[in-house]
Design a protein around this motif. Structure first.
Motif, mmCIF file in Angstrom:
data_model
loop_
_atom_site.group_PDB
_atom_site.id
_atom_site.type_symbol
_atom_site.label_atom_id
_atom_site.label_comp_id
_atom_site.label_asym_id
_atom_site.label_seq_id
_atom_site.Cartn_x
_atom_site.Cartn_y
_atom_site.Cartn_z
ATOM 1 N N LEU A 1 73.676 43.140 34.163
ATOM 2 C CA LEU A 1 74.979 42.563 33.812
ATOM 3 C C LEU A 1 74.814 41.130 33.313
ATOM 4 O O LEU A 1 75.533 40.677 32.424
ATOM 5 N N LEU A 2 73.852 40.411 33.910
ATOM 6 C CA LEU A 2 73.655 39.011 33.532
ATOM 7 C C LEU A 2 72.659 38.851 32.379
ATOM 8 O O LEU A 2 72.328 37.736 31.991
ATOM 9 N N ALA B 1 69.555 46.737 28.424
ATOM 10 C CA ALA B 1 70.021 48.079 28.736
ATOM 11 C C ALA B 1 69.414 49.042 27.730
ATOM 12 O O ALA B 1 69.186 48.689 26.572
ATOM 13 N N SER B 2 69.137 50.282 28.165
ATOM 14 C CA SER B 2 68.607 51.285 27.248
ATOM 15 C C SER B 2 69.738 51.864 26.414
ATOM 16 O O SER B 2 69.524 52.377 25.325
ATOM 17 N N PHE B 3 70.925 51.811 26.962
ATOM 18 C CA PHE B 3 72.087 52.323 26.247
ATOM 19 C C PHE B 3 73.317 51.597 26.771
ATOM 20 O O PHE B 3 73.319 51.097 27.893
ATOM 21 N N GLY B 4 74.356 51.547 25.960
ATOM 22 C CA GLY B 4 75.584 50.891 26.378
ATOM 23 C C GLY B 4 75.481 49.382 26.185
ATOM 24 O O GLY B 4 74.499 48.875 25.666
ATOM 25 N N ASN B 5 76.528 48.696 26.623
ATOM 26 C CA ASN B 5 76.479 47.244 26.460
ATOM 27 C C ASN B 5 77.227 46.539 27.570
ATOM 28 O O ASN B 5 78.057 47.123 28.256
ATOM 29 N N CYS B 6 76.891 45.278 27.760
ATOM 30 C CA CYS B 6 77.655 44.471 28.693
ATOM 31 C C CYS B 6 77.798 43.052 28.153
ATOM 32 O O CYS B 6 76.931 42.550 27.434
ATOM 33 N N SER B 7 78.902 42.437 28.493
ATOM 34 C CA SER B 7 79.177 41.101 27.984
ATOM 35 C C SER B 7 79.828 40.243 29.053
ATOM 36 O O SER B 7 80.475 40.743 29.967
ATOM 37 N N VAL B 8 79.593 38.945 28.954
ATOM 38 C CA VAL B 8 80.198 37.978 29.854
ATOM 39 C C VAL B 8 81.041 37.033 28.997
ATOM 40 O O VAL B 8 80.521 36.452 28.035
ATOM 41 N N TRP B 9 82.297 36.905 29.308
ATOM 42 C CA TRP B 9 83.266 36.154 28.498
ATOM 43 C C TRP B 9 83.129 36.504 27.006
ATOM 44 O O TRP B 9 83.116 35.629 26.144
ATOM 45 N N GLU C 1 80.626 37.422 25.344
ATOM 46 C CA GLU C 1 79.303 37.268 24.706
ATOM 47 C C GLU C 1 78.339 38.286 25.289
ATOM 48 O O GLU C 1 78.254 38.433 26.505
ATOM 49 N N GLU C 2 77.621 38.951 24.426
ATOM 50 C CA GLU C 2 76.666 39.949 24.881
ATOM 51 C C GLU C 2 75.695 39.328 25.890
ATOM 52 O O GLU C 2 75.134 38.257 25.645
ATOM 53 N N SER C 3 75.497 40.022 27.011
ATOM 54 C CA SER C 3 74.742 39.440 28.121
ATOM 55 C C SER C 3 73.351 38.928 27.744
ATOM 56 O O SER C 3 72.929 37.857 28.182
ATOM 57 N N THR C 4 72.634 39.700 26.942
ATOM 58 C CA THR C 4 71.260 39.299 26.611
ATOM 59 C C THR C 4 71.213 38.201 25.547
ATOM 60 O O THR C 4 70.155 37.651 25.259
ATOM 61 N N LYS C 5 72.357 37.898 24.944
ATOM 62 C CA LYS C 5 72.376 36.870 23.893
ATOM 63 C C LYS C 5 73.351 35.751 24.227
ATOM 64 O O LYS C 5 73.941 35.146 23.327
ATOM 65 N N MET C 6 73.507 35.477 25.514
ATOM 66 C CA MET C 6 74.488 34.475 25.921
ATOM 67 C C MET C 6 74.117 33.076 25.445
ATOM 68 O O MET C 6 72.945 32.690 25.487
ATOM 69 N N SER C 7 75.119 32.325 25.050
ATOM 70 C CA SER C 7 74.898 30.933 24.663
ATOM 71 C C SER C 7 74.630 30.115 25.929
ATOM 72 O O SER C 7 74.962 30.534 27.032
ATOM 73 N N VAL D 1 77.303 35.192 41.091
ATOM 74 C CA VAL D 1 76.700 36.487 41.393
ATOM 75 C C VAL D 1 75.657 36.299 42.487
ATOM 76 O O VAL D 1 74.746 35.479 42.340
ATOM 77 N N LEU D 2 75.822 37.011 43.591
ATOM 78 C CA LEU D 2 74.917 36.837 44.723
ATOM 79 C C LEU D 2 74.325 38.183 45.131
ATOM 80 O O LEU D 2 75.067 39.125 45.411
ATOM 81 N N ASP D 3 73.007 38.239 45.142
ATOM 82 C CA ASP D 3 72.324 39.481 45.482
ATOM 83 C C ASP D 3 71.900 39.424 46.952
ATOM 84 O O ASP D 3 71.013 38.663 47.303
ATOM 85 N N GLU D 4 72.552 40.203 47.791
ATOM 86 C CA GLU D 4 72.294 40.209 49.242
ATOM 87 C C GLU D 4 72.272 38.788 49.824
ATOM 88 O O GLU D 4 71.296 38.388 50.454
ATOM 89 N N PRO D 5 73.345 38.032 49.646
ATOM 90 C CA PRO D 5 73.309 36.627 50.056
ATOM 91 C C PRO D 5 73.208 36.418 51.562
ATOM 92 O O PRO D 5 72.767 35.365 52.001
ATOM 93 N N VAL D 6 73.602 37.397 52.350
ATOM 94 C CA VAL D 6 73.634 37.157 53.794
ATOM 95 C C VAL D 6 72.497 37.844 54.540
ATOM 96 O O VAL D 6 72.439 37.808 55.761
#
Lengths: 122, 304
Positions: free
Chosen positions: B59-60, B65-73, B75-81, B162-167
């Motif tokens: 997501l970040l 991704a092998s297929f599909g897409n994701c974006s943050v605000w 902007e495509e996740s892998t090309k974020m400014s 974004v927190l991965d298992e923060p606790v």
């Protein structure tokens, strides 16, 4: 101020709504008293702010609380008739009756059991 | 209001559609579509190895991704400014902090890299969370490192956290302090939080939406309110024939005793009460379940 439990099967916003109502009915919260802000409550009890807002909105819609611009939520001057302490105790009485039935006790025994219990409490 | 703030108020924070991720020939994520809006606090649940970390990383934009897409605000996740990246805070599952540095040195470094820096918050949290500014990071315990990573992620006031298992390595008191801080943080507009955990009871207070990852697929993407209202326990008196039971929609579990029984139902609505009464059941009472129970039943783990 409030006791919010996770894992009880009662959603947190519902617990909050019920507790405010109980405190208003029981006089612990008097008309005109301020409630903590959403931020305060969310921060101290570690609950989602949307949950607090939702509870406050519902209490406002039911006329228990009033919202005034830029001020904390306040206990309304007049609380509706239906929210008397007696009415509010009913769900708890219902659950006692249900538990008694599950235990195979006769309903007629309940008043005596209640009296015995209260005597022990003293 | 700045252009940045305006941008984030409209629309979604994060979006993914039909996301698929393959790693060395294995499908880790499959057909994942989801949306995060400002104000959301999302809990990502899943067993170990269900793909939680891979999902967060994809997501970040840490991987393609092998297929599909994701974006943050938008902007495509892998090309974020870099502007976009500055608005994100991320706490990985294992800390990636430089062991030879102290917290103080690290703060000094970060402050130069981050246009926004909440020095007051850092000063408040360090003693409150019993963290030393002068100890070398490699000498800290796992819990201390995790807390420091969280302070660092919060300090630049990200709009997406974004927190991965923060606790995972926090004791109960530290966990409580962390969640208090997290909820205080969530009170400001425009902020969204995603965190993964396998502790369901933590989620109950904190999140408004639950994602559940099972075998790389999103088996659940529902609001907490929806889950509470639609998965319920129905107790009754009377008897249900097997054929009647089979006909009950969304039956997750059933149990009987001598006088009656109970059903765990999905997709509950008040209107369904009549259908149950028509089956000849009496004294029907509907009660809620804890989030933990809801998940055990939804995932079929509570069958005798």
């Amino acid at each position: 101020m409030f006791i919010l439990n996770s894992g009880s099967g009662v959603p947190i916003y519902r617990q909050l709504v019920d507790q405010v109502k109980r405190m208003v009915a029981g006089g612990q919260l008097a008309p005109g008293d301020n409630l903590p802000s959403v931020r305060e409550l969310a921060g101290t009890h570690a609950v989602n702010p949307m949950t607090v807002s939702k509870a406050y909105n519902q209490l406002e819609a039911e006329g228990v609380l009033v919202r005034r611009r830029g001020k904390p939520m306040q206990v309304a001057n007049q609380v509706t008739e239906a929210e008397t302490p007696r009415v509010m105790l009913e769900p708890y009485l219902a659950s006692v009756v249900q538990s008694a039935e599950q235990l195979g006790l006769n309903k007629d025994e309940l008043p005596d059991l209640m009296r015995e219990y209260l005597d022990k409490e003293k | 209001m700045s252009a940045d703030q305006e941008k984030s108020m409209t629309g979604t924070t994060l979006q993914a559609s039909q996301l698929q991720r393959m790693l060395s020939g294995q499908t880790i994520l499959q057909d994942i579509s989801l949306t995060v809006a400002p104000g959301d606090v999302v809990g990502l649940l899943g067993k170990n190895g269900s793909g939680k970390t891979t999902l967060l990383e994809t997501l970040l934009g840490f991987g393609f991704a092998s297929f599909g897409n994701c974006s943050v605000w938008g902007e495509e996740s892998t090309k974020m400014s870099s502007d976009c990246k500055q608005r994100i805070g991320y706490v990985p599952q294992r800390d990636e902090l430089p062991g030879e540095m102290t917290a103080k040195q690290l703060f000094h470094l970060y402050r130069q890299l981050r246009p926004r820096w909440d020095g007051d918050m850092v000063e408040r949290l360090m003693p409150a969370w019993e963290l030393s500014e002068t100890k070398r990071i490699r000498r800290m315990s796992e819990g201390q490192k995790q807390k420091l990573a969280i302070v660092l992620a919060l300090a630049h006031q990200p709009e997406l956290l974004v927190l991965d298992e923060p606790v995972a390595s926090l004791d109960p008191i530290a966990r409580r302090q962390f969640f208090q801080q997290l909820m205080d943080y969530a009170c400001s507009d425009n902020r969204a939080i995603i965190f993964s955990s396998h502790i369901v009871s933590d989620m109950e207070r904190i999140v408004n939406r639950i994602w559940c990852l099972q075998g790389g697929q999103l088996s659940c993407d529902r609001t907490l309110d929806d889950l509470y209202e639609s998965v319920v326990r129905v107790s009754y008196k009377g008897e249900l024939a097997q054929a009647q039971k089979v006909a009950i929609e969304g039956l997750l579990h059933s149990e009987e005793d001598r006088v009656g029984g109970q059903l765990i139902l999905n997709n509950w609505s008040q209107g369904r009460l009549i259908a149950l009464q028509n089956c000849g059941l009496e004294n029907i009472t509907v009660s809620g379940l804890s989030l933990e129970e809801i998940f055990l039943y939804l995932h079929g783990a509570k069958h005798e």
